[in-house]
Design an enzyme around this catalytic site. Structure first.
Site, mmCIF file in Angstrom:
data_model
loop_
_atom_site.group_PDB
_atom_site.id
_atom_site.type_symbol
_atom_site.label_atom_id
_atom_site.label_comp_id
_atom_site.label_asym_id
_atom_site.label_seq_id
_atom_site.Cartn_x
_atom_site.Cartn_y
_atom_site.Cartn_z
ATOM 1 N N SER A 1 -6.232 4.321 7.514
ATOM 2 C CA SER A 1 -5.726 5.677 7.326
ATOM 3 C C SER A 1 -4.197 5.729 7.326
ATOM 4 C CB SER A 1 -6.326 6.578 8.415
ATOM 5 O OG SER A 1 -6.001 7.918 8.209
ATOM 6 N N ASP B 1 4.174 -1.572 -1.714
ATOM 7 C CA ASP B 1 4.375 -1.115 -3.091
ATOM 8 C C ASP B 1 5.851 -0.992 -3.454
ATOM 9 O OD1 ASP B 1 1.678 -1.038 -3.389
ATOM 10 O OD2 ASP B 1 1.534 1.102 -3.848
ATOM 11 N N LYS C 1 -9.413 3.384 4.271
ATOM 12 C CA LYS C 1 -9.669 4.828 4.399
ATOM 13 C C LYS C 1 -8.571 5.583 3.663
ATOM 14 C CE LYS C 1 -10.245 8.674 7.632
ATOM 15 N NZ LYS C 1 -9.173 9.510 7.074
#
Length: 527
Positions: A292, A303, A317
């Protein structure tokens, strides 16, 4: 109309969703026939069923039944469950402020909270709380939950504690005024090596970001220029806390995460100006329980090519829940959107609506498939391929975040003997007894943790006591080889537990991390 049923219908009639906590409004075309059907069914059961029914439970079961057919993370919680769930995320509870553990049926104070109510009146580590107001809590087999219920209470209320202290013949009485007690979400902050700091975050609560800034300031003052951010076993928490924290590593305007759902327009979370750690190197540690909000931070750093990720594939999640509060204190957590990492990845792992058992077995299935031990057991579909934003490295969505450097799960680290001794609480109980008996001499012999870490050796007498207690409970080594293989990790764990009870969790992790493969890999990459 029944008030409980009105809550159900309101929940069914939800909402064009924007910011969490924004004003709800009904859809333009509510399905009145379905709502009426639900109302008639509840009324018929309440009025005509052959036996009396608990209407409150009936309504709760109806809510649970609806949610169970949705995704695995939409859920209903009772008022008690809601309170227990939200206290850690809110960052505080109201009580007397002690860390404690139970040795057999006696409460022993491990540490009073710094500047908390108990410390202010003079309660010390090692004290035994034997009575609360007029109730005896020692020697009566009272559960830990019952004891906590008596110690906690509204801020400003008083509680009379009866305390037994070693070296003092008479029982001591302390009048403690309950107060707000902070719940810290950062487990450890210390310098791993010169120039390399370490922060372990247990969850993302309302106070995590501020705690993180304080930890960073402390480490900066100690000479940190690179950071190991440990998110292993971090189950997540507040999205905003994760976004705020990730923003400290990125340049102004860098995308951190975005959310989008059927009734929720896309919302971007970007880094503000003035991040305090835009230059130093970062290694993020993750494992199969990292989920999460912790995956949001990990995904943003990966990224944006801001740092390296070390460990095992994360939980996966990628769903956003909104809390919907009811008047009685109960709550629905309803999934309203997906979140996406800066490259566009939704890292939510696959699930079948209504099949929570298969979803819950995912970690077990990963172990059986060999994924947690062998990197080449992990396979991603080409359709889930994405690229990082600066260096255009290949990353994958659709099932957690794959680390840049894989660390296999060491299934041989803890032997069967070690696991069974731990499961029966023999290790923790005997350690507590040992510290309780030797606390003062340990503090005198090792006034500083640095000296303790360097020089302290777990005495053989403590090991022998643990093995003897294990024999009493029919837990014995199968052979001399198993006993030999058990000793290194048992001694390390005991040394860390002693450090925790004398100092705190940072000292515990400072010792345990010397044998943590992910931490050691991070050090290798940074050094």
């Amino acid at each position: 109309m029944n008030r409980h049923l009105q809550h159900i219908l309101l929940a069914m009639a939800l909402l064009t969703a924007g910011e969490a906590g924004a004003q709800m409004r009904l859809p333009k075309q509510a399905d009145e026939q379905s709502q009426r059907k639900l109302f008639i069914a509840e009324a018929a059961i309440r009025s005509l069923y052959v036996e009396d029914v608990d209407e409150k439970k009936l309504v709760e079961d109806a809510i649970r039944g609806m949610l169970e057919k949705l995704d695995p993370h939409s859920s209903y919680s009772t008022p008690k469950e809601t309170k227990e769930m939200t206290e850690p995320l809110n960052g505080s509870f109201e009580g007397i402020g002690v860390q404690f553990n139970m040795v057999e049926d006696t409460l022993i104070v491990i540490q009073p909270t710094l500047n908390g109510p108990s410390e202010k009146v003079g309660i010390l580590a090692g004290d035994r709380i034997v009575g609360v107001n007029d109730t005896v809590i020692a020697g009566v087999k009272m559960s830990k939950e019952e004891i906590m219920k008596r110690l906690r209470g509204p801020k400003g209320t008083h509680v009379d504690l009866k305390v037994v202290r070693q070296g003092i013949r008479d029982t001591l009485h302390f009048d403690v005024k309950r107060d707000k007690i902070p719940v810290h979400s950062i487990d450890a902050t210390y310098m791993l090596r010169p120039g390399i700091g370490y922060i372990r975050i247990g969850s993302f609560s309302a106070t995590t970001y501020q705690e993180f800034l304080e930890s960073m300031q402390k480490l900066r003052q100690e000479g940190m220029h690179d950071l190991v951010l440990d998110l292993q076993e971090n189950g997540g928490g507040y999205l905003q806390a994760a976004a705020d924290l990730a923003g400290e590593f990125l340049e102004k305007g860098d995308l951190i995460v975005y959310t989008e759902g059927r009734q929720v327009p896309r919302r971007d979370y970007t880094a503000p100006a003035g991040g305090q750690f835009r230059d130093g190197r970062i290694v993020v540690l993750v494992d199969q329980y990292t989920a999460s909000a912790a995956e949001i931070v990990t995904g943003a750093i990966q990224d944006q090519d801001r740092g390296l990720v070390v460990g095992r594939r994360t939980f996966g999640k990628g769903l956003v829940q909104r809390p919907i509060d009811f008047d009685d204190g109960s709550m629905i957590r309803l999934t309203i959107a997906h979140y996406y990492t800066p490259s566009g990845r939704c890292i939510q792992k696959p699930y079948t609506k209504g099949d929570k058992r298969d979803y819950a077995m995912d970690i077990v299935n990963r172990l059986k498939s060999g994924e947690l031990i062998h990197e080449d057991s992990i396979h991603f579909a080409d359709s889930l391929r994405y690229y990082t934003l600066r260096q255009h490295r290949t990353v994958y969505g659709g099932g957690g975040i794959m680390p840049d450097y894989f660390i296999p799960l060491d299934t041989n680290r803890y032997t069967r003997l070690h696991r069974e001794l731990a499961a029966k609480s023999i290790i923790i109980q005997q350690n507590l007894r040992y510290v309780d008996q030797h606390r003062q001499e340990l503090k005198k012999q090792y006034p500083e943790f640095r000296q303790f870490k360097q020089d302290y050796d777990v005495p053989q007498s403590l090991i022998d006591t643990i093995l003897k207690e294990g024999e009493k409970q029919k837990i014995t080594p199968r052979d001399d080889d198993e006993l030999r293989r058990t000793m290194p990790m048992l001694r390390l764990q005991l040394k860390a537990l002693v450090a925790r009870d004398i100092w705190d969790m940072s000292e515990y992790f400072s010792i345990m991390n010397e044998q943590n493969d992910a931490v050691q890999k991070a050090l290798e990459l940074l050094q």
